[in-house]
Write a protein that holds these residues in place. Structure first.
Motif, PDB file in Angstrom:
ATOM      1  N   MET A  38      45.056 -65.324 -50.759  1.00  0.00           N
ATOM      2  CA  MET A  38      46.218 -65.875 -50.058  1.00  0.00           C
ATOM      3  C   MET A  38      47.310 -64.840 -49.793  1.00  0.00           C
ATOM      4  O   MET A  38      48.336 -65.170 -49.210  1.00  0.00           O
ATOM      5  CB  MET A  38      46.815 -67.033 -50.868  1.00  0.00           C
ATOM      6  N   PHE A  49      53.909 -73.437 -48.012  1.00  0.00           N
ATOM      7  CA  PHE A  49      52.676 -72.713 -47.715  1.00  0.00           C
ATOM      8  C   PHE A  49      52.024 -73.225 -46.441  1.00  0.00           C
ATOM      9  O   PHE A  49      51.189 -72.567 -45.860  1.00  0.00           O
ATOM     10  CB  PHE A  49      51.693 -72.836 -48.878  1.00  0.00           C
ATOM     11  N   GLY A  50      52.365 -74.402 -46.032  1.00  0.00           N
ATOM     12  CA  GLY A  50      51.826 -74.958 -44.798  1.00  0.00           C
ATOM     13  C   GLY A  50      52.451 -76.306 -44.512  1.00  0.00           C
ATOM     14  O   GLY A  50      52.864 -77.016 -45.421  1.00  0.00           O
ATOM     15  N   TYR A  51      52.582 -76.601 -43.242  1.00  0.00           N
ATOM     16  CA  TYR A  51      53.046 -77.922 -42.832  1.00  0.00           C
ATOM     17  C   TYR A  51      51.835 -78.672 -42.315  1.00  0.00           C
ATOM     18  O   TYR A  51      51.312 -78.351 -41.260  1.00  0.00           O
ATOM     19  CB  TYR A  51      54.105 -77.816 -41.730  1.00  0.00           C
ATOM     20  N   GLY A  52      51.383 -79.622 -43.067  1.00  0.00           N
ATOM     21  CA  GLY A  52      50.186 -80.325 -42.652  1.00  0.00           C
ATOM     22  C   GLY A  52      50.342 -81.817 -42.788  1.00  0.00           C
ATOM     23  O   GLY A  52      51.391 -82.329 -43.160  1.00  0.00           O
ATOM     24  N   GLN A  56      50.549 -84.896 -48.009  1.00  0.00           N
ATOM     25  CA  GLN A  56      51.684 -84.041 -48.336  1.00  0.00           C
ATOM     26  C   GLN A  56      53.017 -84.793 -48.284  1.00  0.00           C
ATOM     27  O   GLN A  56      53.848 -84.636 -49.177  1.00  0.00           O
ATOM     28  CB  GLN A  56      51.735 -82.835 -47.401  1.00  0.00           C
ATOM     29  N   ASN A 116      54.976 -75.390 -54.411  1.00  0.00           N
ATOM     30  CA  ASN A 116      54.053 -74.269 -54.227  1.00  0.00           C
ATOM     31  C   ASN A 116      53.545 -73.720 -55.560  1.00  0.00           C
ATOM     32  O   ASN A 116      52.372 -73.354 -55.671  1.00  0.00           O
ATOM     33  CB  ASN A 116      54.730 -73.148 -53.431  1.00  0.00           C
ATOM     34  N   GLY A 161      43.966 -77.735 -50.262  1.00  0.00           N
ATOM     35  CA  GLY A 161      45.209 -76.993 -50.303  1.00  0.00           C
ATOM     36  C   GLY A 161      46.433 -77.835 -50.633  1.00  0.00           C
ATOM     37  O   GLY A 161      46.336 -78.915 -51.221  1.00  0.00           O
ATOM     38  N   ASN A 163      48.159 -79.527 -48.625  1.00  0.00           N
ATOM     39  CA  ASN A 163      48.227 -80.764 -47.823  1.00  0.00           C
ATOM     40  C   ASN A 163      47.692 -81.965 -48.591  1.00  0.00           C
ATOM     41  O   ASN A 163      48.058 -83.104 -48.294  1.00  0.00           O
ATOM     42  CB  ASN A 163      47.446 -80.601 -46.518  1.00  0.00           C
TER      43      ASN A 163
END
Length: 199
Positions: A38, A49-52, A56, A116, A161, A163
């Protein structure tokens, strides 16, 4: 005699040192592999770390409520025109929320950092619980460490992940499998069947 006692103490100490080295090495290797995958040295843990999609958003709501109010069941700042109340819809994920609350208490109150960090911690936790289970099953240190690292770094962990944070935090699976094996083999005293005498 005294020499036998000191020898026993040395053997116990040696086993303890072996366990300490094995578990520490496994945790470090899992974090090194995760960092390489990563590129964590470039990451800012206070940024998502991500918008999913997926789970989430509800997890974020529960975590924010936990950090701000002490637990996820009630939050006056959500659910207009009334309040956000989960008493009629409790979740089964208290272990995860409790661990994140502990992170929020001991490390930081920053929402995204806690979110995170919990995702990152899922990797060494999965490796350590897998290693503990393998050792209980009599697997020697080398293969046990290798299997534990493979378990912690499965594609599932990255695919789900952050999400699907609770799905990717699967570190309780190895101990649960071990308990199921104990029950199936009649080795767990709480689940032992009677011997036919009515006991």
């Amino acid at each position: 005699s005294e020499p036998e006692t000191s020898m026993l103490n040395w053997q116990i100490s040696k086993e303890t040192r072996e366990a300490l080295y094995g578990y520490t090495l496994t945790a470090i290797l899992s974090l090194v592999a995760l960092a390489g995958t990563m590129r964590l040295w470039r990451a800012d843990v206070s940024v998502p770390f991500g918008y999913g999609n997926g789970d989430q958003l509800p997890i974020q709501i529960w975590l924010k409520s936990t950090l701000e109010t002490g637990w996820y069941l009630h939050n006056d700042r959500l659910g207009a025109p009334f309040t956000h109340d989960m008493h009629d819809y409790p979740t089964a994920d208290h272990l995860h929320l409790g661990a994140m609350k502990l992170l929020g208490t001991l490390v930081t109150r920053d929402f995204w950092t806690v979110f995170n960090l919990y995702y990152i911690l899922g990797f060494p936790l999965a490796a350590l619980t897998s290693l503990w289970t393998c050792r209980r099953l009599g697997v020697t240190w080398g293969p046990a460490i290798l299997c534990s690292l493979l378990f912690a770094l499965m594609p599932w962990h990255f695919a789900r992940g952050p999400n699907h944070l609770f799905l990717s935090s699967y570190f309780m699976i190895p101990p649960l499998v071990l308990v199921m094996l104990w029950i199936a083999q009649d080795q767990l005293w709480l689940a032992r069947r009677g011997d036919g005498t009515g006991t």
